[in-house]
Enzyme design. Structure first.
Site, PDB file in Angstrom:
ATOM      1  N   GLY A 239     -10.758 -28.979  18.500  1.00  0.00           N
ATOM      2  CA  GLY A 239      -9.947 -29.775  19.301  1.00  0.00           C
ATOM      3  C   GLY A 239      -8.923 -31.166  18.462  1.00  0.00           C
ATOM      4  O   GLY A 239      -8.540 -32.069  19.368  1.00  0.00           O
ATOM      5  N   GLU A 273     -14.070 -24.763  14.944  1.00  0.00           N
ATOM      6  CA  GLU A 273     -12.865 -24.487  14.593  1.00  0.00           C
ATOM      7  C   GLU A 273     -11.736 -24.986  15.716  1.00  0.00           C
ATOM      8  O   GLU A 273     -10.693 -24.545  16.522  1.00  0.00           O
ATOM      9  CB  GLU A 273     -13.694 -23.761  16.240  1.00  0.00           C
ATOM     10  CG  GLU A 273     -14.961 -22.907  16.621  1.00  0.00           C
ATOM     11  CD  GLU A 273     -15.536 -22.599  17.939  1.00  0.00           C
ATOM     12  OE1 GLU A 273     -15.093 -23.104  18.735  1.00  0.00           O
ATOM     13  OE2 GLU A 273     -16.351 -21.621  17.857  1.00  0.00           O
ATOM     14  N   PRO A 274     -11.189 -24.951  14.348  1.00  0.00           N
ATOM     15  CA  PRO A 274      -9.543 -25.598  14.657  1.00  0.00           C
ATOM     16  C   PRO A 274      -9.005 -24.774  15.062  1.00  0.00           C
ATOM     17  O   PRO A 274      -8.359 -24.020  14.688  1.00  0.00           O
ATOM     18  CB  PRO A 274      -9.826 -26.794  13.386  1.00  0.00           C
ATOM     19  CG  PRO A 274     -10.359 -26.019  12.308  1.00  0.00           C
ATOM     20  CD  PRO A 274     -11.839 -25.158  12.623  1.00  0.00           C
ATOM     21  N   ARG A 276      -5.215 -26.294  17.164  1.00  0.00           N
ATOM     22  CA  ARG A 276      -3.926 -27.167  17.008  1.00  0.00           C
ATOM     23  C   ARG A 276      -3.217 -27.605  15.714  1.00  0.00           C
ATOM     24  O   ARG A 276      -2.661 -27.568  15.320  1.00  0.00           O
ATOM     25  CB  ARG A 276      -3.738 -27.785  17.886  1.00  0.00           C
ATOM     26  CG  ARG A 276      -2.819 -27.935  18.482  1.00  0.00           C
ATOM     27  CD  ARG A 276      -3.196 -29.547  18.922  1.00  0.00           C
ATOM     28  NE  ARG A 276      -4.076 -29.387  20.629  1.00  0.00           N
ATOM     29  CZ  ARG A 276      -3.060 -29.215  21.548  1.00  0.00           C
ATOM     30  NH1 ARG A 276      -1.579 -29.247  21.913  1.00  0.00           N
ATOM     31  NH2 ARG A 276      -4.292 -28.729  22.012  1.00  0.00           N
ATOM     32  N   ARG A 312       3.739 -25.218  27.607  1.00  0.00           N
ATOM     33  CA  ARG A 312       2.904 -26.352  27.098  1.00  0.00           C
ATOM     34  C   ARG A 312       4.466 -27.943  28.127  1.00  0.00           C
ATOM     35  O   ARG A 312       3.617 -28.749  28.965  1.00  0.00           O
ATOM     36  CB  ARG A 312       3.419 -27.193  25.847  1.00  0.00           C
ATOM     37  CG  ARG A 312       2.314 -26.078  25.291  1.00  0.00           C
ATOM     38  CD  ARG A 312       1.512 -26.551  23.398  1.00  0.00           C
ATOM     39  NE  ARG A 312       0.706 -27.727  24.555  1.00  0.00           N
ATOM     40  CZ  ARG A 312       0.645 -28.350  24.079  1.00  0.00           C
ATOM     41  NH1 ARG A 312       1.863 -29.003  23.812  1.00  0.00           N
ATOM     42  NH2 ARG A 312      -0.346 -29.436  24.299  1.00  0.00           N
ATOM     43  N   CYS A 344      14.447 -19.700  36.795  1.00  0.00           N
ATOM     44  CA  CYS A 344      15.276 -20.311  38.036  1.00  0.00           C
ATOM     45  C   CYS A 344      13.636 -21.398  39.272  1.00  0.00           C
ATOM     46  O   CYS A 344      13.419 -20.520  40.148  1.00  0.00           O
ATOM     47  CB  CYS A 344      15.131 -18.817  38.696  1.00  0.00           C
ATOM     48  SG  CYS A 344      16.746 -17.699  37.961  1.00  0.00           S
ATOM     49  N   TYR A 373      -0.063 -22.640  20.902  1.00  0.00           N
ATOM     50  CA  TYR A 373       0.433 -22.511  21.987  1.00  0.00           C
ATOM     51  C   TYR A 373       1.421 -22.692  22.925  1.00  0.00           C
ATOM     52  O   TYR A 373       1.933 -23.138  23.825  1.00  0.00           O
ATOM     53  CB  TYR A 373      -0.796 -23.873  23.377  1.00  0.00           C
ATOM     54  CG  TYR A 373      -1.781 -23.740  22.433  1.00  0.00           C
ATOM     55  CD1 TYR A 373      -3.726 -22.599  23.226  1.00  0.00           C
ATOM     56  CD2 TYR A 373      -2.885 -25.279  21.539  1.00  0.00           C
ATOM     57  CE1 TYR A 373      -4.357 -22.804  21.991  1.00  0.00           C
ATOM     58  CE2 TYR A 373      -3.990 -25.117  21.038  1.00  0.00           C
ATOM     59  CZ  TYR A 373      -4.884 -23.343  21.372  1.00  0.00           C
ATOM     60  OH  TYR A 373      -6.272 -23.725  21.203  1.00  0.00           O
TER      61      TYR A 373
END
Ligand code: LLP
Length: 431
Positions: A239, A273-274, A276, A312, A344, A373
């Site tokens: 996180g 648990e990294p 990003r 994102r 579209c 992500y």
């Protein structure tokens, strides 16, 4: 710090000009930098090295097997949340003893696969999952080492769609109910309870919620020990936020110091648990400008990358820096425009009202911070290909996922028997 820099007026990934990659691979494409991945992993691992720590990279952030293997070679384990991610981690050479299995909805098949593979630990998120895992482990004659993921009811102060540690979120077991669930777990066959897991959200740019959640977790470990459980492990999730625009994220060193302070005396080994923070700024999405369209209210820069490649911005209102691959001349005037894709939907944008230097059809633009992500959340909406992924290392590059094109997509589809024979075209090609 990353290794996407301008050299002689052109953006490079390490030693490779982005224009050359675009010419050879086609656009849009994702480009990852090995040196950046390695640097981010090492900085994080160093930051927690005063603890008895294992760093299990959260594969969901970027699950390309070449990326996982790059990190595994440096000693990273893997945090997986599906049978598919487990298969990837194993294919990338991560030892089963370095894999933790998290996730709120694991199936019996996935739990069985994890136990057969010999993953080190399973983070259980509910009482019914506990029953299921006990049954699966018993039938295999295995003992599953588990942590229960508790929900500490702490607001991570991040985007509502990626906050996970409030009691109204679906994740983990409410801390007030967890004591009872531990008691139950201790009595079930096929399970060995060893730890407590917690993960309160993603893209945290403030250490205070972490401090609160980890503090509550350590307190809870004390209660569990009084109840007679042997708890010698903590899984503190991931996180840690990164800088996309002008936010100031805590450094891994600041995060590591806070963790040591809060959990250092708990007598527990610790898993991180990294995701990003390792891969986010190690990747860019490169697109080519198709048209610049002047409207009465806005100017639109229409590029060949779209929301199906990078969701994102529209899903989380996320900001991604966008830079031209050819450095603009000094002193050029900036003007606001929307950078949009061909899909579209009005939600198909990469940026809105963004000040950009002059852009013209044919120019290449790089969307930064697209290493986490990005490709993993891509889809084929509008029957667009999945963009290829390129991994650069120094002056070398490799296409580590080729473009998943229209033929690939049609190749997965079929006409039912009652339609075949009547149609002018066949699946697998419109030609
Ligand atoms: N561990 C668990 C149990 C998780 O649920 C997650 C992320 C992580 C670790 C890794 O978190 P990280 O270090 O990458 O923040 N798609 C969203 C992010 C979703 C994160 C889901 N869980 C985005 O694009 O911002």
């Amino acid at each position: 710090m990353d290794h996407f820099q301008y050299i002689d007026g052109e953006l490079h990934a390490e030693e490779i000009p982005i224009g050359r990659l675009a010419a050879e691979v086609g656009t849009p494409f994702f480009c990852y930098s090995t040196a950046t991945l390695e640097r981010h992993y090492r900085v994080f691992a160093d930051a927690v090295s005063s603890l008895d720590a294992s760093v299990c990279y959260a594969v969901k952030a970027n699950s390309n097997i070449a990326v996982i293997a790059t990190l595994a070679r440096l000693g990273a384990g893997a945090d997986v949340v599906s049978g598919g991610e487990l298969t990837r981690a194993l294919a990338a050479g991560v030892a089963p003893s370095d894999i933790v299995f998290s996730g709120v909805g694991k199936t019996a098949e996935e739990l069985g696969a994890a136990l057969r593979a010999g993953v080190t630990r399973i983070n259980v998120e509910s009482e019914p999952e506990l029953d299921l895992l006990s049954g699966v482990a018993s039938s295999l004659g295995a003992t599953a080492e588990i942590s229960l993921r508790i929900n500490p009811d702490v607001d991570a102060r991040t985007h509502e769609k990626i906050t996970t540690g409030k009691s109204e979120n679906k994740f983990g077991i409410d801390i007030d109910l967890a004591r009872e669930v531990y008691r139950k777990a201790a009595g079930l066959p096929g399970l060995k309870v060893v730890g407590v897991a917690v993960h309160i959200g993603s893209q945290l740019v403030d250490l205070a919620p972490y401090r609160e959640a980890y503090g509550r977790t350590v307190e809870f470990v004390g209660i569990l020990r009084e109840d007679g459980h042997v708890i010698d492990h903590l899984d503190l999730g991931g996180g840690l936020g990164i800088t996309y625009g002008d936010e100031v994220a805590p450094s891994p060193a600041e995060y590591g110091a806070m963790v040591s302070e809060v959990v250092g005396n708990s007598g527990c080994s610790v898993t991180f648990e990294p995701g990003r923070v390792i891969t986010g700024n190690a990747g860019i999405l490169v697109s080519r400008v198709l048209f610049v369209k002047e409207g009465t209210a806005k100017r639109f820069c229409i590029v060949d990358g779209a929301m199906n490649d990078l969701i994102r911005p529209t899903l989380y209102n996320a900001h991604h820096e966008i830079v031209p691959v050819q450095a603009p001349r000094d002193g050029v005037s900036m003007s606001a425009m929307d950078i949009v894709g061909p899909i579209c939907e009005s939600g198909d944008y990469i940026a809105q009202d963004r000040d950009m230097p002059p852009v013209a059809a044919g120019d290449l633009l790089a969307v930064r911070s697209a290493g986490a992500y990005g490709a993993v959340m891509a889809s084929t909406y509008n029957t667009r290909p999945l963009a290829p992924e390129v991994l650069v290392s120094g002056a070398d590059y490799s296409v580590v996922r080729r473009r998943f094109d229209v033929d690939d997509q049609l190749g997965l589809e079929a006409f039912p028997e009652w339609l075949s024979g009547e149609l002018p075209i066949r699946a697998g090609g419109a030609g």
